[in-house]
Structure formats: C-alpha cells, structure tokens
Scaffold this motif. Sequence first.
Motif, PDB file in Angstrom:
ATOM      1  N   ALA A 497       0.825  -1.208   0.000  1.00 61.05           N
ATOM      2  CA  ALA A 497       0.000   0.000   0.000  1.00 61.05           C
ATOM      3  C   ALA A 497       0.858   1.256   0.000  1.00 61.05           C
ATOM      4  CB  ALA A 497      -0.919   0.000   1.225  1.00 61.05           C
ATOM      5  N   ALA A 498       2.081   1.142   0.526  1.00 60.69           N
ATOM      6  CA  ALA A 498       2.983   2.292   0.587  1.00 60.69           C
ATOM      7  C   ALA A 498       3.880   2.396  -0.635  1.00 60.69           C
ATOM      8  CB  ALA A 498       3.841   2.200   1.841  1.00 60.69           C
ATOM      9  N   GLY A 499       3.731   1.485  -1.583  1.00 62.63           N
ATOM     10  CA  GLY A 499       4.545   1.540  -2.792  1.00 62.63           C
ATOM     11  C   GLY A 499       5.888   0.872  -2.666  1.00 62.63           C
ATOM     12  N   VAL A 500       6.073   0.042  -1.645  1.00 58.43           N
ATOM     13  CA  VAL A 500       7.327  -0.689  -1.482  1.00 58.43           C
ATOM     14  C   VAL A 500       7.197  -2.021  -2.219  1.00 58.43           C
ATOM     15  CG1 VAL A 500       8.911  -1.768   0.153  1.00 58.43           C
ATOM     16  CG2 VAL A 500       7.761   0.374   0.759  1.00 58.43           C
ATOM     17  N   PRO A 501       8.081  -2.303  -3.183  1.00 58.74           N
ATOM     18  CA  PRO A 501       7.957  -3.555  -3.940  1.00 58.74           C
ATOM     19  C   PRO A 501       8.262  -4.760  -3.051  1.00 58.74           C
ATOM     20  CG  PRO A 501      10.000  -2.424  -4.510  1.00 58.74           C
ATOM     21  CD  PRO A 501       9.222  -1.481  -3.651  1.00 58.74           C
ATOM     22  N   VAL A 502       7.432  -5.792  -3.168  1.00 54.10           N
ATOM     23  CA  VAL A 502       7.630  -7.016  -2.394  1.00 54.10           C
ATOM     24  C   VAL A 502       7.694  -8.194  -3.355  1.00 54.10           C
ATOM     25  CG1 VAL A 502       6.492  -6.102  -0.341  1.00 54.10           C
ATOM     26  CG2 VAL A 502       5.149  -7.315  -2.050  1.00 54.10           C
ATOM     27  N   VAL A 503       8.387  -9.234  -2.943  1.00 52.92           N
ATOM     28  CA  VAL A 503       8.499 -10.417  -3.777  1.00 52.92           C
ATOM     29  C   VAL A 503       7.104 -11.033  -3.951  1.00 52.92           C
ATOM     30  CG1 VAL A 503       8.959 -11.956  -1.821  1.00 52.92           C
ATOM     31  CG2 VAL A 503       9.788 -12.569  -4.101  1.00 52.92           C
ATOM     32  N   PRO A 504       6.746 -11.513  -5.147  1.00 53.38           N
ATOM     33  CA  PRO A 504       5.430 -12.144  -5.328  1.00 53.38           C
ATOM     34  C   PRO A 504       5.250 -13.309  -4.363  1.00 53.38           C
ATOM     35  CG  PRO A 504       6.505 -11.782  -7.440  1.00 53.38           C
ATOM     36  CD  PRO A 504       7.528 -11.487  -6.391  1.00 53.38           C
ATOM     37  N   ALA A 505       4.024 -13.526  -3.929  1.00 55.97           N
ATOM     38  CA  ALA A 505       3.766 -14.609  -2.974  1.00 55.97           C
ATOM     39  C   ALA A 505       2.316 -15.046  -3.059  1.00 55.97           C
ATOM     40  CB  ALA A 505       4.109 -14.166  -1.551  1.00 55.97           C
ATOM     41  N   ARG A 506       2.091 -16.278  -2.614  1.00 53.71           N
ATOM     42  CA  ARG A 506       0.734 -16.803  -2.489  1.00 53.71           C
ATOM     43  C   ARG A 506       0.540 -17.240  -1.031  1.00 53.71           C
ATOM     44  NH1 ARG A 506       0.937 -14.662  -6.525  1.00 53.71           N
ATOM     45  NH2 ARG A 506       0.474 -15.377  -8.653  1.00 53.71           N
ATOM     46  N   HIS A 507      -0.591 -16.823  -0.476  1.00 54.32           N
ATOM     47  CA  HIS A 507      -0.915 -17.184   0.901  1.00 54.32           C
ATOM     48  C   HIS A 507      -1.812 -18.416   0.834  1.00 54.32           C
ATOM     49  CE1 HIS A 507      -2.784 -15.804   5.006  1.00 54.32           C
ATOM     50  NE2 HIS A 507      -2.026 -16.895   5.113  1.00 54.32           N
ATOM     51  N   VAL A 508      -1.292 -19.576   1.254  1.00 55.29           N
ATOM     52  CA  VAL A 508      -2.016 -20.840   1.081  1.00 55.29           C
ATOM     53  C   VAL A 508      -2.369 -21.432   2.436  1.00 55.29           C
ATOM     54  CG1 VAL A 508      -0.838 -21.254  -1.104  1.00 55.29           C
ATOM     55  CG2 VAL A 508       0.125 -22.210   1.004  1.00 55.29           C
ATOM     56  N   HIS A 509      -3.428 -22.295   2.398  1.00 58.51           N
ATOM     57  CA  HIS A 509      -3.919 -22.870   3.657  1.00 58.51           C
ATOM     58  C   HIS A 509      -4.062 -24.390   3.590  1.00 58.51           C
ATOM     59  CE1 HIS A 509      -5.046 -18.621   4.026  1.00 58.51           C
ATOM     60  NE2 HIS A 509      -4.978 -18.825   5.337  1.00 58.51           N
ATOM     61  N   SER A 510      -3.441 -25.003   2.586  1.00 58.74           N
ATOM     62  CA  SER A 510      -3.480 -26.467   2.502  1.00 58.74           C
ATOM     63  C   SER A 510      -2.274 -26.933   1.704  1.00 58.74           C
ATOM     64  CB  SER A 510      -4.761 -26.943   1.811  1.00 58.74           C
ATOM     65  OG  SER A 510      -4.743 -26.585   0.438  1.00 58.74           O
ATOM     66  N   ALA A 511      -1.989 -28.245   1.822  1.00 56.03           N
ATOM     67  CA  ALA A 511      -0.875 -28.807   1.077  1.00 56.03           C
ATOM     68  C   ALA A 511      -1.114 -28.692  -0.423  1.00 56.03           C
ATOM     69  CB  ALA A 511      -0.670 -30.264   1.477  1.00 56.03           C
ATOM     70  N   LYS A 512      -2.379 -28.889  -0.859  1.00 58.64           N
ATOM     71  CA  LYS A 512      -2.675 -28.799  -2.292  1.00 58.64           C
ATOM     72  C   LYS A 512      -2.453 -27.376  -2.795  1.00 58.64           C
ATOM     73  CE  LYS A 512      -6.251 -29.674  -5.748  1.00 58.64           C
ATOM     74  NZ  LYS A 512      -5.948 -28.418  -6.468  1.00 58.64           N
ATOM     75  N   GLU A 513      -2.936 -26.380  -2.024  1.00 53.46           N
ATOM     76  CA  GLU A 513      -2.740 -24.991  -2.450  1.00 53.46           C
ATOM     77  C   GLU A 513      -1.248 -24.661  -2.528  1.00 53.46           C
ATOM     78  OE1 GLU A 513      -4.858 -22.396   0.143  1.00 53.46           O
ATOM     79  OE2 GLU A 513      -6.844 -23.048  -0.526  1.00 53.46           O
ATOM     80  N   ALA A 514      -0.475 -25.234  -1.631  1.00 54.99           N
ATOM     81  CA  ALA A 514       0.964 -24.991  -1.654  1.00 54.99           C
ATOM     82  C   ALA A 514       1.588 -25.574  -2.911  1.00 54.99           C
ATOM     83  CB  ALA A 514       1.626 -25.586  -0.409  1.00 54.99           C
ATOM     84  N   ALA A 515       1.199 -26.798  -3.261  1.00 53.40           N
ATOM     85  CA  ALA A 515       1.737 -27.428  -4.466  1.00 53.40           C
ATOM     86  C   ALA A 515       1.329 -26.658  -5.712  1.00 53.40           C
ATOM     87  CB  ALA A 515       1.258 -28.874  -4.547  1.00 53.40           C
ATOM     88  N   ASP A 516       0.065 -26.211  -5.764  1.00 55.36           N
ATOM     89  CA  ASP A 516      -0.408 -25.444  -6.917  1.00 55.36           C
ATOM     90  C   ASP A 516       0.360 -24.128  -7.045  1.00 55.36           C
ATOM     91  OD1 ASP A 516      -2.219 -27.426  -7.410  1.00 55.36           O
ATOM     92  OD2 ASP A 516      -3.937 -26.364  -6.531  1.00 55.36           O
ATOM     93  N   ALA A 517       0.607 -23.462  -5.923  1.00 56.27           N
ATOM     94  CA  ALA A 517       1.317 -22.187  -5.959  1.00 56.27           C
ATOM     95  C   ALA A 517       2.742 -22.389  -6.466  1.00 56.27           C
ATOM     96  CB  ALA A 517       1.334 -21.551  -4.579  1.00 56.27           C
ATOM     97  N   ALA A 518       3.403 -23.450  -5.994  1.00 50.19           N
ATOM     98  CA  ALA A 518       4.768 -23.712  -6.434  1.00 50.19           C
ATOM     99  C   ALA A 518       4.805 -24.024  -7.924  1.00 50.19           C
ATOM    100  CB  ALA A 518       5.361 -24.869  -5.631  1.00 50.19           C
ATOM    101  N   ALA A 519       3.816 -24.784  -8.389  1.00 50.76           N
ATOM    102  CA  ALA A 519       3.764 -25.100  -9.814  1.00 50.76           C
ATOM    103  C   ALA A 519       3.519 -23.846 -10.635  1.00 50.76           C
ATOM    104  CB  ALA A 519       2.667 -26.136 -10.064  1.00 50.76           C
ATOM    105  N   GLU A 520       2.677 -22.948 -10.137  1.00 49.86           N
ATOM    106  CA  GLU A 520       2.377 -21.701 -10.841  1.00 49.86           C
ATOM    107  C   GLU A 520       3.637 -20.841 -11.005  1.00 49.86           C
ATOM    108  OE1 GLU A 520      -0.126 -17.579 -10.014  1.00 49.86           O
ATOM    109  OE2 GLU A 520      -0.701 -19.424  -8.980  1.00 49.86           O
TER     110      GLU A 520
END
Length: 701
Positions: A497-520
């Motif tokens: 919100a302050a304009g500071v660049p941050v590394v892209p990330a996915r906030h996941v809540h399961s093992a499947k979501e984690a695997a999908d995010a890594a594959a993405e």
Amino acid sequence: MITPDRLRAFLEPRSFALIGASDKSTFSALVHRNLTAAGHGESTYLVNRRNGEVHGRPTYPTCEAVGRPIDLAFVMVPAAAAPGAVRDAAAAGARGVLVLSSGYAEAGEEGKARQRELVALAEELGIVLMGPNVLGFVNVAAGVPAMALADPPAVPGNVALISQSGASCGAMKDFAALAGVGLSHVITVGNEAMVTVGHLVDCLVDDDRTEAIAVFMEGIRDPGVFERAARRAAAAGKALVILKAGRSELAARAAASHTGALVGDDRVVDAVFERLGVIRVDTIEDMLVTAGVAAHTGPLERPGLGVVSISGGACDIIADLAQDAGAELPELAPATVERLAAVMPAYGASHNPLDITGAAIMNPELWRESVAAVGADPGVGVVVAVNSLPWREDGAPFYGQKFVDAIGAGMAESKAPALYLTQVTQPIGAQTRSVLDAGGVAHVVPGLRLGVDAVARVARWSARRGRDEAAAVPPPAVALPDGDLFSEVDARNLLEAAGVPVVPARHVHSAKEAADAAAEFGTPVAMKIVSVDIAHKSDLGCVRLGVTAERAGTAYEEIVEAGRGHRLDGVLVSPMRAAATELLAGVTRDPDWGLMLAVALGGVLVEVLDDVALAPLPVSPARARSMLDGLRGAAVLRGVRGRPAADLDRLAEVIAAVGRLAEALGPDLESLEVNPLRVAGGEIEALDALVVRRRPGNEED
C-alpha cells in the motif's frame, strides 16, 4: 517555565549571596575572590549561621538579614539543608540560585528524589535553579565571574562555552585562552535539574555578543527543548559545536555515575545532530577551535579552502590533511591565476595550495596580493594564510611584524573570510595577540591539523544548514490492522500500500494450495509459516527454501507441524531469488527522538557487519541516497565481483517509502523492519517484513 528572558536576567546579576560561605571551602574562597576582583565586593554577602567572620569579612545569619536585595545565591550547604537555603534566598528577592553541592541525581534513587523536590521548590518560589553539582558561570561581557574556578576569562570574545562537567570546564577555558578563542560566557550546568543545555542555547542564540556555542555534554536532557534550540541556532547562522561523551559503554557508565545522565544510543545521537545542524567533535581542542573558526567566519558561502603559505612543505601537509578531513581545495580560476602571475616570481606556480616562496621575505607585499587574490577566487569560501608567530612572552622584539601587517592587509581586501594559521600548535598569549592586533588580523588557529579540520567541519555545517529534510511525497493513507500482533502477510499488505515492492507470494492454507502455488511460479520456492506469534520463523523450523512443486505439499505439512501450538494462518509461498546484495531497511522508535530510519548492509548478517546509517524521520529520497553513500560497504552497491550496480536512485526511493509508511502508521507503531531488502541492479524487492505495534503505556507525553 524557563524562558530566554528569565535566563538573561539570571546571567546578569548585580548582587550575590554565598550561603554556606566558609574559610574551609575552596568553592567559597574562589567565588568570593572572583567576584571581589571583578568589583562586586560591596554587593557580595557572606551567609553563615555559625561563624561571624569568613574570608576576612563579617557574615550574615540569613539572606534576609542582609537587608538588601539579592539577585543570585550560591548554595554551598549539604543537600539536606539546601531547601532551607533556597527558601531564604527567595525571601531576600533572589531571582536565581546556583546549587554547588552534590548528592542528588548522581547519588541513586534517594538523590533523584531529593533533586525532584528541590526543583519543585524552585518552581513554587518562582526562581531559576542551576545545578545541582555545578560550579557556576562567567558572563564575560557583563563582568560577572560567578564561578568557583580560578582565573575566569575577563576579555570578552564571541564563543559561548557550556559544560556539564565543572572540572573539565576549567581545562576548557584554559585551552581557549591558549588557543586565542575568546569567550563570551562560560557556563557549567551540572545535573541540569531545571536549566538544561537546550535552555541555555536557546538564550544564547539571541545574544549579540555570541556568534558560536561550544558544548561539552554527557547526555541530552529534555530533547524537545534541545531540538528547538539547535534549530534556532542553525537558522541564525550560529554554529553549535558539541563534544558529547558516551560513545563507549564505559563512558556511558561513567556519565551515569557522574551526573545521572542517560546517554542513549550514540548512533542515534549522531543522526539527530546531523539533522539539527550540530557539529560533533571528539576532543576539547577541536570543540573550541571549531567554534572559534565558525564564530569568525559565520556560514561559508562556498566550501572551498584557499591556502597561501611561504612554505611549500606546509602546502604539502595541508593537501594531505584536507584529503583526510574532506576539505575541498579547489583549482584556482583562470582570472585568479592571471592575477597571481603578475606578482609571483617566475619560478613560482599559481595553484591551490599556493606557495608564494621565499620571495615574500624580500617583498612582503606578495602576502597582501596573494591573500587578496585567493580570497577573491569564485571557488574559495575561506582563505588561510600560513605563517609563523612569536610564542614567548618575554618582550623580545618580533622581526616578522611586516609580514603579519601584509597578511592582515590582504585579509582586509579578501572577499572570503580569512584565517591566520600557524604550522604548529602554540600558545596565543598577550604578546602574540598584540602582534596580530597591530597587523589587523582578527583570528588565528594554532596548528595545521586543528585549522584544516575546523574549516572542513564548518564547511559541511554551512552546506547542510537549512537543508529541507522533509519527504517530497506525503505518507500513504494506511493504518495498522486491528489486533496487537501482525503476521508477515499483514506487513506485506502495508508495504504494498505504501509503494514498497515485495516479492510475489501466495498465501495458502493447505498442502494442495501450496503445491499449486509452487507449480504456478515454475521455479523452486521459499515457504514460511504465517503466524502473529512467530517473529523468527527459522528458529522454530518453520521455513523451507528451494522447495520444488513436487515437494511443496509435504513441506507445507512439515512447516505447520513445526509451528503447532501457535496461532497459525497458513503458509506464504514465494519464488526463490538468486543471490544478490541484501539490505535492512527498518524504522524503530527511540524514546527521546521518535521514529528513526535505519539502513544497513548484510540482511541476516546485519548485526555481524554492523554497517548502519540512521536518520530521524521524515527522510526524503535524497537523504536516503546520502545514507546509502555513507555506508562503509557502499562500494558493494556500486557493483563488485561481477554483480550489477544497484539503481541507487530507485533504491533510495524505496527506502524513503519505508519511512513514509512508518510516518503514516504514526503513534501506533513501535517498529517496522524489511529484512532482507534484495537489490539486484534495478530489481528491488522486500523478501521479509515485520511490524510491531506499540505497547500500551509507551505513548509519548
């Protein structure tokens, strides 16, 4: 309330009472002798309940018994009897008291309570109290040596000296006399229970006889008062030169035992002084010489140092000293070279530093012409003439007066302020001063290093005076989320919100979501627990690096298991980044000075490298850039060993944005840290962040 008007009256008393006067007291004897020698004998009254005669004069049992108004009272009785002495002085009309006795804040909790009670009494009685643990003051121009030190200065100058230490003050005033630095005031403040250094600076800024202020301090009491006074001094063009002890842990402990001072983080003090336009030095000699130079020159229009010397060796030494001190020795302009060529011998070279050679012995006018020409050069802000002076006080004739006269004549013609500089440190006694006065030379600095270093400091002070430190972009409209603790996800949202660049990330809540995010992401990923309870995730095994998509689900389960027992909110998955330069950019709250921005090299090794720059908020991109340039490892950011050079302007903008975010979060924020801030050329990303809310009860007054 301590105001400049009240202090001016306090510093110009005409009648005095010595409460506790005694032939056994060295303090009493010194104060009495000083006041009597200055012509105040008839208005100096000795108060002693038991002895009818002290210092060969009759005494009074109380101040009231004197029967005449008292302006200033010296309290020289034990701490337990001090309140009664203060009441007695007030009843006799005293506007102020100097408490010379000790046993107050420097003596533990009981002493601190005793000091608070004494201040409350002074406030109740409406009088100014200086001390305790103080030796008094000398108002030189007013002829008031109200001090328990021998040989107070009697000839007024234009530098005010303030010291928390009484004993050190004696050495300071003595060195000022030896170095030719004239003093307008000498003031000791002791414990600063009521009158602080800041109050005195605020008063002296308006004193027409004072052009610079030299201060020895161990701690800064009442930072708000000090800050306002320092800003006023800078705006008025009166240099505030401070020798602050406490850089080492041992010195900090010594200060605490001496006056009860709390010195604080020394790097914070450096940053605050830089912001306020304070010149900081490390020795008594540098403090007084620098103040003397600043009082003579005032703010310099240009930083360039012009040098005229009859000694080529001195020119070489000054060139080396200038490089060490960061002083600029500009090339002389063509018009200056042409002007010098008309008077210099054919074998002389017209450059800066200028060696006018032995020809000046046969032709002293060469001094006048050279000093005037260099002093008129458009790149020169101050010109120094390097020559010898007599130092013995034996009345022997001085055969170099004609050279001093010629130098003085050149200084009078110089457009830039001019200084006389000797090659070695030597006393500037009465005979030497008479030689300078006869030649029309206003100011001398004894010694090449002292002179060059002082000019370099005054030049830097002149350049930063009034510099606008405000951020060019207003703080973003953000606020801390509800709750007392925040996760990395919360911190990332604030940074974005302050304009500071941050590394892209996915906030996941399961093992499947984690695997999908890594594959993405299509690359190995970093995985970190999200929890408001866990600040140091690696310590609990809640971080996995270099995780492939095939392993991401298992890694998720392992991380969650490692964090069991804490409040968990899933896992953050982000792409791994190649090795690059890592920085810390953070803001923490100093109890005295508020939010401070820190920039440091090293990422996870920041504490090991200890390479940090600090600045109080607000911080503009330009100031952030100067912080980066000031790091010891700044060369790393400019590209080494095949790594690309950082986009320093963009990096400065990102760091300034971190500062603006902290400003926006305001009084709710305790600290904000981006670590590491990854820098690879123009690619700048926050890889991790931490935000801490201020605890209830820590609010500023």
